[in-house]
Design a protein around this motif. Structure first.
Motif, PDB file in Angstrom:
ATOM      1  N   GLY A 154      -4.911 -11.637  -3.963  1.00  0.00           N
ATOM      2  CA  GLY A 154      -4.261 -10.488  -3.357  1.00  0.00           C
ATOM      3  C   GLY A 154      -5.080  -9.790  -2.281  1.00  0.00           C
ATOM      4  N   LEU A 155      -4.442  -8.842  -1.627  1.00  0.00           N
ATOM      5  CA  LEU A 155      -5.116  -8.017  -0.628  1.00  0.00           C
ATOM      6  C   LEU A 155      -6.044  -7.027  -1.333  1.00  0.00           C
ATOM      7  CD1 LEU A 155      -2.037  -7.291   1.655  1.00  0.00           C
ATOM      8  CD2 LEU A 155      -3.999  -8.714   2.260  1.00  0.00           C
ATOM      9  N   LYS A 156      -7.168  -6.753  -0.705  1.00  0.00           N
ATOM     10  CA  LYS A 156      -8.125  -5.799  -1.255  1.00  0.00           C
ATOM     11  C   LYS A 156      -8.307  -4.621  -0.305  1.00  0.00           C
ATOM     12  CE  LYS A 156     -10.895  -9.332  -3.630  1.00  0.00           C
ATOM     13  NZ  LYS A 156     -12.238  -9.940  -3.748  1.00  0.00           N
ATOM     14  N   LEU A 157      -8.846  -3.551  -0.810  1.00  0.00           N
ATOM     15  CA  LEU A 157      -9.217  -2.432   0.038  1.00  0.00           C
ATOM     16  C   LEU A 157     -10.191  -2.945   1.101  1.00  0.00           C
ATOM     17  CD1 LEU A 157      -9.200   0.680   0.535  1.00  0.00           C
ATOM     18  CD2 LEU A 157     -11.197   0.784  -0.975  1.00  0.00           C
ATOM     19  N   GLY A 158      -9.845  -2.795   2.363  1.00  0.00           N
ATOM     20  CA  GLY A 158     -10.705  -3.250   3.435  1.00  0.00           C
ATOM     21  C   GLY A 158     -10.468  -4.675   3.896  1.00  0.00           C
ATOM     22  N   THR A 159      -9.507  -5.384   3.310  1.00  0.00           N
ATOM     23  CA  THR A 159      -9.171  -6.717   3.834  1.00  0.00           C
ATOM     24  C   THR A 159      -8.814  -6.588   5.311  1.00  0.00           C
ATOM     25  OG1 THR A 159      -8.413  -7.644   1.731  1.00  0.00           O
ATOM     26  CG2 THR A 159      -7.507  -8.609   3.727  1.00  0.00           C
ATOM     27  N   ARG A 200      -6.033  -0.003   4.447  1.00  0.00           N
ATOM     28  CA  ARG A 200      -6.644   1.287   4.138  1.00  0.00           C
ATOM     29  C   ARG A 200      -6.565   1.572   2.647  1.00  0.00           C
ATOM     30  NH1 ARG A 200      -4.957   6.476   7.655  1.00  0.00           N
ATOM     31  NH2 ARG A 200      -6.373   5.424   9.133  1.00  0.00           N
ATOM     32  N   SER A 201      -5.524   1.061   2.021  1.00  0.00           N
ATOM     33  CA  SER A 201      -5.372   1.154   0.568  1.00  0.00           C
ATOM     34  C   SER A 201      -4.469   0.010   0.120  1.00  0.00           C
ATOM     35  CB  SER A 201      -4.779   2.513   0.152  1.00  0.00           C
ATOM     36  OG  SER A 201      -3.500   2.706   0.746  1.00  0.00           O
ATOM     37  N   VAL A 202      -4.519  -0.314  -1.160  1.00  0.00           N
ATOM     38  CA  VAL A 202      -3.714  -1.414  -1.708  1.00  0.00           C
ATOM     39  C   VAL A 202      -3.123  -0.972  -3.036  1.00  0.00           C
ATOM     40  CG1 VAL A 202      -5.036  -3.252  -0.588  1.00  0.00           C
ATOM     41  CG2 VAL A 202      -5.751  -2.423  -2.825  1.00  0.00           C
ATOM     42  N   GLY A 203      -2.121  -1.728  -3.515  1.00  0.00           N
ATOM     43  CA  GLY A 203      -1.558  -1.419  -4.818  1.00  0.00           C
ATOM     44  C   GLY A 203      -0.059  -1.586  -4.860  1.00  0.00           C
ATOM     45  N   THR A 244       4.204   2.235  -3.651  1.00  0.00           N
ATOM     46  CA  THR A 244       3.971   2.656  -2.262  1.00  0.00           C
ATOM     47  C   THR A 244       2.489   2.969  -2.026  1.00  0.00           C
ATOM     48  OG1 THR A 244       4.514   4.966  -2.832  1.00  0.00           O
ATOM     49  CG2 THR A 244       6.315   3.578  -2.022  1.00  0.00           C
ATOM     50  N   ALA A 245       1.618   2.308  -2.783  1.00  0.00           N
ATOM     51  CA  ALA A 245       0.186   2.628  -2.710  1.00  0.00           C
ATOM     52  C   ALA A 245      -0.501   2.033  -1.489  1.00  0.00           C
ATOM     53  CB  ALA A 245      -0.516   2.151  -3.976  1.00  0.00           C
ATOM     54  N   ALA A 246       0.023   0.925  -0.941  1.00  0.00           N
ATOM     55  CA  ALA A 246      -0.684   0.209   0.124  1.00  0.00           C
ATOM     56  C   ALA A 246      -0.398   0.814   1.496  1.00  0.00           C
ATOM     57  CB  ALA A 246      -0.288  -1.264   0.123  1.00  0.00           C
ATOM     58  N   VAL A 247      -1.442   0.871   2.316  1.00  0.00           N
ATOM     59  CA  VAL A 247      -1.318   1.350   3.696  1.00  0.00           C
ATOM     60  C   VAL A 247      -2.109   0.403   4.602  1.00  0.00           C
ATOM     61  CG1 VAL A 247      -1.851   3.207   5.324  1.00  0.00           C
ATOM     62  CG2 VAL A 247      -1.008   3.750   3.027  1.00  0.00           C
ATOM     63  N   LEU A 248      -1.478  -0.025   5.702  1.00  0.00           N
ATOM     64  CA  LEU A 248      -2.102  -0.919   6.679  1.00  0.00           C
ATOM     65  C   LEU A 248      -2.244  -0.187   8.008  1.00  0.00           C
ATOM     66  CD1 LEU A 248      -1.349  -4.656   7.295  1.00  0.00           C
ATOM     67  CD2 LEU A 248      -1.247  -3.081   9.216  1.00  0.00           C
ATOM     68  N   GLY A 252       3.740   3.819   3.045  1.00  0.00           N
ATOM     69  CA  GLY A 252       3.302   3.157   1.822  1.00  0.00           C
ATOM     70  C   GLY A 252       4.187   1.977   1.460  1.00  0.00           C
ATOM     71  N   PHE A 253       3.572   0.909   0.970  1.00  0.00           N
ATOM     72  CA  PHE A 253       4.338  -0.268   0.546  1.00  0.00           C
ATOM     73  C   PHE A 253       3.613  -0.973  -0.587  1.00  0.00           C
ATOM     74  CE2 PHE A 253       1.394  -1.833   3.729  1.00  0.00           C
ATOM     75  CZ  PHE A 253       1.028  -3.109   3.317  1.00  0.00           C
ATOM     76  N   ASP A 254       4.275  -1.967  -1.168  1.00  0.00           N
ATOM     77  CA  ASP A 254       3.732  -2.718  -2.294  1.00  0.00           C
ATOM     78  C   ASP A 254       2.974  -3.937  -1.771  1.00  0.00           C
ATOM     79  OD1 ASP A 254       3.194  -4.067  -4.635  1.00  0.00           O
ATOM     80  OD2 ASP A 254       5.273  -4.137  -5.344  1.00  0.00           O
ATOM     81  N   SER A 255       1.665  -4.005  -2.027  1.00  0.00           N
ATOM     82  CA  SER A 255       0.865  -5.127  -1.534  1.00  0.00           C
ATOM     83  C   SER A 255       0.595  -6.165  -2.622  1.00  0.00           C
ATOM     84  CB  SER A 255      -0.482  -4.624  -0.997  1.00  0.00           C
ATOM     85  OG  SER A 255      -1.273  -4.060  -2.028  1.00  0.00           O
ATOM     86  N   THR A 256       1.273  -6.053  -3.768  1.00  0.00           N
ATOM     87  CA  THR A 256       0.955  -6.923  -4.904  1.00  0.00           C
ATOM     88  C   THR A 256       1.830  -8.160  -5.073  1.00  0.00           C
ATOM     89  OG1 THR A 256       2.341  -5.632  -6.431  1.00  0.00           O
ATOM     90  CG2 THR A 256       0.040  -4.938  -6.159  1.00  0.00           C
ATOM     91  N   PRO A 257       3.010  -8.297  -4.431  1.00  0.00           N
ATOM     92  CA  PRO A 257       3.818  -9.503  -4.662  1.00  0.00           C
ATOM     93  C   PRO A 257       3.076 -10.786  -4.312  1.00  0.00           C
ATOM     94  CG  PRO A 257       5.132  -7.812  -3.585  1.00  0.00           C
ATOM     95  CD  PRO A 257       3.713  -7.327  -3.564  1.00  0.00           C
ATOM     96  N   ALA A 258       3.331 -11.825  -5.079  1.00  0.00           N
ATOM     97  CA  ALA A 258       2.725 -13.128  -4.808  1.00  0.00           C
ATOM     98  C   ALA A 258       3.338 -13.730  -3.548  1.00  0.00           C
ATOM     99  CB  ALA A 258       2.938 -14.062  -5.994  1.00  0.00           C
ATOM    100  N   GLY A 259       2.525 -14.496  -2.818  1.00  0.00           N
ATOM    101  CA  GLY A 259       3.035 -15.192  -1.646  1.00  0.00           C
ATOM    102  C   GLY A 259       3.208 -14.338  -0.412  1.00  0.00           C
ATOM    103  N   LEU A 260       2.550 -13.179  -0.367  1.00  0.00           N
ATOM    104  CA  LEU A 260       2.661 -12.326   0.813  1.00  0.00           C
ATOM    105  C   LEU A 260       2.056 -13.008   2.041  1.00  0.00           C
ATOM    106  CD1 LEU A 260       1.795  -8.621  -0.145  1.00  0.00           C
ATOM    107  CD2 LEU A 260       4.012  -9.561   0.530  1.00  0.00           C
TER     108      LEU A 260
END
Length: 262
Positions: A124-129, A188-191, A194-198, A228-236
């Motif tokens: 998955g995406l990480k903080l700072g990816t 900037r954030s992940v999760g 709506t936790a993720a921000v790019l 905010g969006f969901d960065s956890t789905p598989a296959g993103l």
């Protein structure tokens, strides 16, 4: 000396390897250096396990031992415990992509840029990816309307993926030109939810000063910050689309994409 296949659970110390080298340095004319190489290979063989799937909860190892998941290339290291738990991912190769042919982008429409999509690994995406794209694009004398690039995140790898940032490059003139465009983005954030921000940024330069793609030598629009969006789905996948103005027919000559800090 007959070959011996050691147990994967065996722990080999530097002293063991020294004994191996010294004790077998005069075996049938085999050189000391050959034995050093063999000893190093033996240690690597014993130290790194491999198999299909995560080792967490299924593979017993010792602290410091490594395991390669052959299904996705993930490398794990056992950080704690004495049983089959305590495994953590310690690294993942950079994800890269690129174009293999020129791509003519549609006029007055949005086109997904071939070779720009970056598949997020199973971890998955990480903080700072971080993501980075380099684009070389040309235009004919037709078209002077503004162009924009969107950073899209989703599982399709098409314009069906949601835009998480739009970067406008402004209007140009009806003069043939070529440009080099760089796009940077990071999480900037992940999760979930709506936790993720790019956050994304763009810099574009071209051959001409006040005509062609742009009416200034270099374009640097304001950075984009996603909702905010969901960065956890598989296959993103994270990729780019280009929106061309009326009569504008850009041709993407080169695309290089990289994702790191995974």
């Amino acid at each position: 000396m007959a070959d011996v296949k050691p147990s994967a659970a065996t722990t080999v110390t530097p002293l063991d390897l020294t004994r191996f080298v010294v004790g077998h340095s005069a075996d049938g004319g085999t050189s000391w250096l050959d034995r050093v190489v063999q000893a190093s290979a033996l240690r690597a063989y014993i130290g790194t396990l491999q198999g299909a799937g995560t080792p967490e909860g299924s593979v017993t190892g010792t602290v410091g031992q490594q395991y390669l998941d052959t299904t996705n290339g993930l490398l794990y290291q056992k950080r704690s415990g004495t049983g089959n738990t305590g495994w953590q991912v310690v690294g993942y190769p950079r994800v890269t992509n690129q174009s293999t042919a020129a791509q003519v982008l549609g006029t007055n429409t949005t086109t997904y840029i071939t070779g720009s999509d970056l598949l997020v690994p199973a971890t998955g995406l990480k903080l700072g990816t971080r993501m980075y794209w380099s684009l070389a694009v040309t235009k004919s004398a037709a078209g002077a309307q503004a162009n924009s690039i969107d950073i899209r995140v989703g599982t399709a790898g098409t314009t069906a993926d949601t835009s998480r940032g739009s970067l406008s490059m402004g209007a140009g003139t009806t003069v043939a030109d070529q440009a080099l465009i760089e796009i940077w983005a990071h999480m900037r954030s992940v999760g979930a939810g709506t936790a993720a921000v790019l956050v994304g940024a763009l810099k574009a330069g071209h051959n001409l000063s006040t005509t062609g793609f742009f009416v200034v030598p270099v374009v640097v629009p304001a950075p984009s910050v996603s909702g905010g969006f969901d960065s956890t789905p598989a296959g993103l996948k994270v990729g780019l689309s280009w929106t061309a103005g009326t009569n504008m027919v850009p041709t993407m000559q080169l695309v290089q994409a990289t994702m790191e800090n995974l």
